[in-house]
Design a protein around this motif. Structure first.
Motif, PDB file in Angstrom:
ATOM      1  N   ARG A  92      65.444 -64.184 -72.783  1.00 30.21           N
ATOM      2  CA  ARG A  92      65.051 -62.861 -73.272  1.00 30.21           C
ATOM      3  C   ARG A  92      63.925 -62.976 -74.293  1.00 30.21           C
ATOM      4  O   ARG A  92      62.984 -62.196 -74.282  1.00 30.21           O
ATOM      5  CB  ARG A  92      66.246 -62.106 -73.831  1.00 30.21           C
ATOM      6  CG  ARG A  92      66.489 -62.325 -75.292  1.00 30.21           C
ATOM      7  CD  ARG A  92      67.536 -61.372 -75.816  1.00 30.21           C
ATOM      8  NE  ARG A  92      67.777 -61.668 -77.214  1.00 30.21           N
ATOM      9  CZ  ARG A  92      68.851 -61.281 -77.866  1.00 30.21           C
ATOM     10  NH1 ARG A  92      69.793 -60.609 -77.262  1.00 30.21           N
ATOM     11  NH2 ARG A  92      68.997 -61.575 -79.133  1.00 30.21           N
ATOM     12  N   VAL A  96      60.422 -61.354 -73.181  1.00 31.73           N
ATOM     13  CA  VAL A  96      60.010 -60.143 -73.886  1.00 31.73           C
ATOM     14  C   VAL A  96      58.945 -60.437 -74.936  1.00 31.73           C
ATOM     15  O   VAL A  96      57.952 -59.730 -75.044  1.00 31.73           O
ATOM     16  CB  VAL A  96      61.219 -59.451 -74.555  1.00 31.73           C
ATOM     17  CG1 VAL A  96      60.780 -58.205 -75.294  1.00 31.73           C
ATOM     18  CG2 VAL A  96      62.270 -59.113 -73.523  1.00 31.73           C
ATOM     19  N   ASP A 103      61.156 -54.996 -78.573  1.00 36.65           N
ATOM     20  CA  ASP A 103      62.236 -55.849 -78.102  1.00 36.65           C
ATOM     21  C   ASP A 103      63.509 -55.046 -78.368  1.00 36.65           C
ATOM     22  O   ASP A 103      64.011 -55.024 -79.487  1.00 36.65           O
ATOM     23  CB  ASP A 103      62.210 -57.163 -78.897  1.00 36.65           C
ATOM     24  CG  ASP A 103      63.261 -58.141 -78.413  1.00 36.65           C
ATOM     25  OD1 ASP A 103      64.179 -57.709 -77.700  1.00 36.65           O
ATOM     26  OD2 ASP A 103      63.147 -59.328 -78.775  1.00 36.65           O
TER      27      ASP A 103
END
Ligand code: SF4
Ligand code: SF4
Lengths: 258, 138
Positions: B62, B66, A149
């Motif tokens: 996000r 992810v 990430d």
């Protein structure tokens, strides 16, 4: 005048195809990257597996093929092209000694000695990089992919010290000026962030195989290691394969067929 | 109270100073008008909600995309969108300067999304590096 023609083209295309004009920006200016923007429907076709893995027919991976796969991967992911010690690499190649240092392969056959082995993140089953990452920027997905990430990476580089395979690169400088072939659909990275191969998680999500596998014309086999019927298990059943540095204890998901 | 003749004016002076900006801005209407896409009527969420919490939404997107591999967003109307800043948001809001920057500049925030994310899905080359200060100072 120019904009009139553009408007006309847009209108013509809209009436011809019966879809919204929103996506027709490309009529005016062709994108640098030919691929179209994936839609929600594409993401519904994502590929799923219990544990993703890769098997490599190393004899088929000529230096040219290696270069082709590297280019495909680096273009897809906006990997900057920096020479020297600050190099960023997701897919690269090395000789037998460098790839398998624990094999102690003295008196190797000439052919093996000169073979170039493709290297990438091994997507290890027990990844050292995940253990040492203090922010959990590096984590393991249930399907085995060791993901990063990038939003969370603080650039401490513990993962680089932890990875026994040198599979990670650090952005010492802003990578953007060094991106030669650019894919607008994938983000870049910024200075101070670590990066590595992500097994093309963004492509698996839209039902596509990793781009290096696509480029390799059968030399790379990608699939579900926990499915006995999968192509990858068939390849591993029928050929002798080794993994890199087994004594590091990370249990790589990338297998090299000699 | 000892020294009341110093302390009370002191407190009044302090309060006046602290509230000066509030008083100064009273009666001024705060208005920013970002340029909206001309060919689209619907955003992923109603305008007011986007104004108030697009940052929370982007943060959720996000993390979900992810970390959980969950990349499709379904809104209250049942419409499906891909959770992507560049490929979804910036597909419609093609001009960052006329949309994002108008508000961000006015309120003085410099999000560092653009250090990595591309401006539009049909951009030709990476955006050149931004100066330290403009990129959120890190
Ligand atoms: S090869 Fe290195 S970076 Fe990749 S999962 Fe294994 S330990 Fe982590
Ligand atoms: S799997 Fe994807 S990210 Fe990894 S080396 Fe191959 S192309 Fe690059």
């Amino acid at each position: 005048m120019k904009s009139n023609r553009r408007e006309f083209l847009k209108l013509a295309a809209v009436s011809a195809m019966g879809i919204g004009a929103a996506r027709l920006g490309f009529l005016g200016d062709a994108p640098a990257f030919a691929e179209s923007v994936p839609t929600a429907a594409n993401f519904e076709e994502g590929l799923k597996a219990k544990h993703w893995g890769m098997a490599i027919f190393t004899a088929k991976m000529t230096p040219e093929m290696n270069a082709k796969c590297r280019k495909a991967c680096h273009t897809e992911h906006n990997v900057p092209d920096i020479a020297g010690p600050k190099e960023i690499k997701w897919f690269w190649g090395a000789n037998f000694e460098e790839s398998f240092p624990t094999e102690h392969g003295h008196y190797l056959s000439e052919e093996i000695e000169h073979r170039q082995f493709p290297l990438l993140c091994n997507q290890c089953e027990t990844p050292m990089c995940v253990k040492v990452c203090p922010t959990q920027a590096t984590f393991q997905r249930p399907d085995g992919i060791v993901m990063m990430d990038f939003h969370r990476c603080i650039g401490c580089r513990y993962c680089m010290a932890g990875c026994p395979y040198g599979a990670r690169s650090f952005n010492f400088q802003d990578p953007r000026p060094f991106i030669k072939s650019f894919n607008p659909l994938f983000p870049t990275r910024m200075r101070g962030v670590v990066e590595k191969c992500n097994f093309c998680a963004e492509r698996l999500a839209i039902g596509k195989l990793p781009v290096c596998v696509e480029a390799a014309e059968g030399a790379l086999v990608f699939g579900d290691l926990s499915d006995e019927q999968s192509d990858i298990r068939k390849a591993l059943r029928e050929h002798f394969a080794i993994r890199r540095k087994p004594d590091a204890g990370t249990s790589p998901s990338v297998y090299y067929i000699l | 109270m000892y020294n009341a003749k110093y302390i009370i004016p002191g407190i009044i002076f302090f309060l006046a100073l602290a509230f000066a900006p509030v008083v100064y801005n009273m009666g001024h209407k705060f208005e920013v008008t970002p340029e909206l896409p001309k060919d689209q009527k619907d955003c992923v969420l109603p305008t007011q909600e986007m104004r108030d919490k697009h940052m929370q939404l982007l943060n959720e997107w996000r993390n979900e995309a992810v970390r959980d591999g969950n990349r499709i967003f379904v809104n209250a109307k049942g419409q499906k969108y891909v959770k992507s800043l560049t490929n979804t948001c910036m597909s419609c809001h093609t001009d960052k300067a006329k949309f994002c920057d108008r508000c961000h500049d006015t309120v003085g925030v410099a999000p560092y999304c653009w250090d990595c994310h591309n401006l539009t899905p049909d951009q030709k080359s990476p955006i050149p590096p931004v100066a330290q200060a403009a990129s959120g100072g890190h």
